[in-house]
Write a protein that holds these residues in place. Structure first.
Motif, PDB file in Angstrom:
ATOM      1  N   GLY A 295      -2.351 -20.513   2.483  1.00  0.00           N
ATOM      2  CA  GLY A 295      -2.864 -19.929   1.261  1.00  0.00           C
ATOM      3  C   GLY A 295      -2.808 -18.417   1.234  1.00  0.00           C
ATOM      4  N   MET A 296      -2.760 -17.799   2.399  1.00  0.00           N
ATOM      5  CA  MET A 296      -2.747 -16.337   2.454  1.00  0.00           C
ATOM      6  C   MET A 296      -1.434 -15.730   1.972  1.00  0.00           C
ATOM      7  SD  MET A 296      -4.957 -15.522   5.876  1.00  0.00           S
ATOM      8  CE  MET A 296      -4.973 -13.770   5.545  1.00  0.00           C
ATOM      9  N   ARG A 297      -0.448 -16.565   1.762  1.00  0.00           N
ATOM     10  CA  ARG A 297       0.803 -16.046   1.193  1.00  0.00           C
ATOM     11  C   ARG A 297       0.571 -15.442  -0.188  1.00  0.00           C
ATOM     12  NH1 ARG A 297       4.538 -21.130   1.382  1.00  0.00           N
ATOM     13  NH2 ARG A 297       2.507 -22.121   1.051  1.00  0.00           N
ATOM     14  N   GLU A 298      -0.432 -15.938  -0.887  1.00  0.00           N
ATOM     15  CA  GLU A 298      -0.712 -15.395  -2.214  1.00  0.00           C
ATOM     16  C   GLU A 298      -1.129 -13.932  -2.139  1.00  0.00           C
ATOM     17  OE1 GLU A 298      -2.816 -17.792  -5.152  1.00  0.00           O
ATOM     18  OE2 GLU A 298      -2.936 -19.387  -3.634  1.00  0.00           O
ATOM     19  N   ILE A 299      -1.777 -13.541  -1.051  1.00  0.00           N
ATOM     20  CA  ILE A 299      -2.152 -12.131  -0.896  1.00  0.00           C
ATOM     21  C   ILE A 299      -0.897 -11.273  -0.791  1.00  0.00           C
ATOM     22  CG2 ILE A 299      -3.286 -10.470   0.632  1.00  0.00           C
ATOM     23  CD1 ILE A 299      -5.285 -12.626   1.370  1.00  0.00           C
ATOM     24  N   LEU A 300       0.088 -11.757  -0.040  1.00  0.00           N
ATOM     25  CA  LEU A 300       1.322 -10.998   0.149  1.00  0.00           C
ATOM     26  C   LEU A 300       2.130 -10.886  -1.144  1.00  0.00           C
ATOM     27  CD1 LEU A 300       2.405 -12.490   3.603  1.00  0.00           C
ATOM     28  CD2 LEU A 300       1.066 -10.434   3.148  1.00  0.00           C
ATOM     29  N   GLU A 301       1.870 -11.782  -2.088  1.00  0.00           N
ATOM     30  CA  GLU A 301       2.571 -11.749  -3.370  1.00  0.00           C
ATOM     31  C   GLU A 301       1.756 -11.051  -4.446  1.00  0.00           C
ATOM     32  OE1 GLU A 301       3.092 -15.875  -4.035  1.00  0.00           O
ATOM     33  OE2 GLU A 301       4.541 -16.134  -2.391  1.00  0.00           O
ATOM     34  N   SER A 302       0.604 -10.517  -4.091  1.00  0.00           N
ATOM     35  CA  SER A 302      -0.303  -9.938  -5.080  1.00  0.00           C
ATOM     36  C   SER A 302       0.097  -8.518  -5.457  1.00  0.00           C
ATOM     37  CB  SER A 302      -1.734  -9.927  -4.529  1.00  0.00           C
ATOM     38  OG  SER A 302      -1.850  -9.019  -3.447  1.00  0.00           O
TER      39      SER A 302
END
Length: 344
Positions: A295-302
Motif C-alpha cells: 500500500g505504501m506505493r501510493e505514497i511514492l505516487e503522491s
C-alpha cells in the motif's frame, strides 16, 4: 572530425566536397520520395538531421546515441517501403518509429542501412512479430509496446536471434502465449504486462541481472509445479493482477511465507523509497506487514512525493521507525491505509 580525417590521411577539403555532394544527392532523393505528402516531408527533416549527426537519444547514464527519430509522423508501410537510404546512416544506433499507428512492416533493406543499431522502438504500431534487423547480435533494446503481436513459432524464432537484448517490451500485446526467454540471458528489463498470458514464460530463472520483470495485468492460473527462482529473479518479478484466481494467489502467499519474496509486487516499485536505505532501515522495512508495504506505493505516487521526494522519504522512514518502537502507534497506523501514514 578534421583530426580524424588527417589521421586517416584524408584531405579535409576533399572530404567536405564529398559530403556536400552526398548531402545534395540525399536531398534530391528524399525530395522525390516526399513529393507533396506532408508526413513524408516531416520525415525528410528528421532524416537529414540524422544524416548530419545532429539528433541523439540520451540514456539514463548520460551517454548519447546517434538517433533517427521518425516517431509520431503517421508513416505507413508504403512510405517505408519506398524509402531508400544511402550509406550515410551507418552511425545510427537508435531508431524510433513509435506512434505510427498504421505501420506493420519494416523492410530488411531499410534496416540494413543501420548496421550499428542497438535500440529499436516500435511502440504503438501494428507489428505482429519482431522484425529482422541487420545485426541482431548488436540489438540491446526492443520496444514493441501496444502492437498486435500474437506469439507463435515465427515470432519466437525472430526473438531468439536477439541474444544480447537488455530490454524487451511486449506489453499491451495480445500475446496469448508467453515468449521463451531461454536465449536472452542478458535481459534486465522485461515488460510482458497486460498481454493476455495464462502461463509464465520459460527461462525466467536465468535472469539474475534483472531490475524489473513486469508480468502484471495477466491471467496466470497457477505457478509451475516446483516453482522456485533465485532471489535476484523473484525480487524484480511482478505478477500483480485483478484477474488472478484464488489458486495462484494462495501459491504466491505461500511462496512469500517460505522464501520471504513477494512475487506479486516488484522491488522496483519501491526503489524511490529504498534508495540509499541503510541495512537497519531495510530490516525495519522487512518487518512491516506485506500488505501494508504494498500500500505504501501510493505514497511514492503522491503529489507530495513529487514535490519533495527527499523530505517525504525521510518523513516516511521516521514514521516506520516509530512504528517499530511504539506498539500503540504501530496498531494505529496499521488500522489505516498506508497512504495516510504521513498524516499521522
Amino acid at each position: 572530425m578534421f583530426a580524424n580525417w588527417r589521421q586517416r590521411l584524408i584531405a579535409p577539403e576533399a572530404e567536405l566536397l564529398a559530403r556536400e555532394r552526398s548531402l545534395r544527392d540525399l536531398r534530391e532523393r528524399l525530395g522525390a520520395w516526399a513529393g507533396e505528402i506532408p508526413r513524408r516531408q516531416r520525415a525528410v527533416r528528421a532524416i537529414l538531421n540524422a544524416w548530419r549527426r545532429n539528433t541523439f537519444a540520451w540514456l539514463i547514464d548520460g551517454r548519447a546515441l546517434h538517433s533517427l527519430d521518425l516517431s509520431g509522423l503517421e508513416l505507413e508501410n508504403h512510405d517505408i517501403a519506398d524509402l531508400t537510404l544511402a550509406d550515410g546512416f551507418t552511425h545510427i544506433e537508435d531508431l524510433n518509429l513509435s506512434d505510427n499507428a498504421a505501420l506493420s512492416h519494416l523492410p530488411e533493406p531499410l534496416l540494413s542501412a543501420f548496421p550499428r543499431l542497438t535500440r529499436l522502438s516500435l511502440g504503438n504500431c501494428r507489428f505482429t512479430r519482431p522484425p529482422h534487423v541487420a545485426a541482431p547480435s548488436r540489438l540491446t533494446w526492443l520496444d514493441m509496446e501496444s502492437n498486435r503481436v500474437t506469439w507463435d513459432d515465427r515470432a519466437q524464432a525472430a526473438l531468439d536471434r536477439l541474444s544480447k537484448l537488455v530490454l524487451l517490451d511486449l506489453s499491451g500485446n495480445p500475446l496469448l502465449r508467453a515468449p521463451a526467454l531461454d536465449r536472452l540471458p542478458s535481459l534486465r528489463s522485461l515488460m510482458l504486462n497486460n498481454s493476455h498470458l495464462s502461463a509464465l514464460p520459460s527461462g525466467l530463472g536465468q535472469l539474475r541481472q534483472a531490475l524489473l520483470l513486469d508480468l502484471s495485468g495477466n491471467t496466470f492460473e497457477r505457478l509451475p509445479r516446483g516453482f522456485e527462482v533465485p532471489s535476484e529473479v523473484g525480487s524484480p518479478l511482478a505478477l500483480e493482477s485483478d484477474w488472478l484466481n484464488p489458486v495462484i494467489r494462495e501459491q504466491i502467499e505461500d511462496y512469500y511465507q517460505q522464501h520471504g519474496i513477494d512475487l506479486l509486487v516488484s522491488d522496483f516499485d519501491y526503489q524511490e523509497l529504498l534508495r540509499d536505505a541503510s541495512p537497519a532501515r531495510l530490516r525495519l522495512w522487512q518487518k512491516l506487514p506485506l500488505q501494508y508495504r504494498r500500500g505504501m506505493r501510493e505514497i511514492l505516487e503522491s503529489a507530495q512525493f513529487d514535490r519533495n521526494p527527499t523530505a517525504t522519504r525521510e518523513a516516511v522512514w521516521q514514521r516506520i521507525a516509530r512504528m517499530d518502537n511504539d506498539p500503540a502507534f504501530l496498531q494505529y497506523a496499521l488500522e489505516r491505509p498506508a497512504i495516510e501514514l504521513l498524516d499521522l
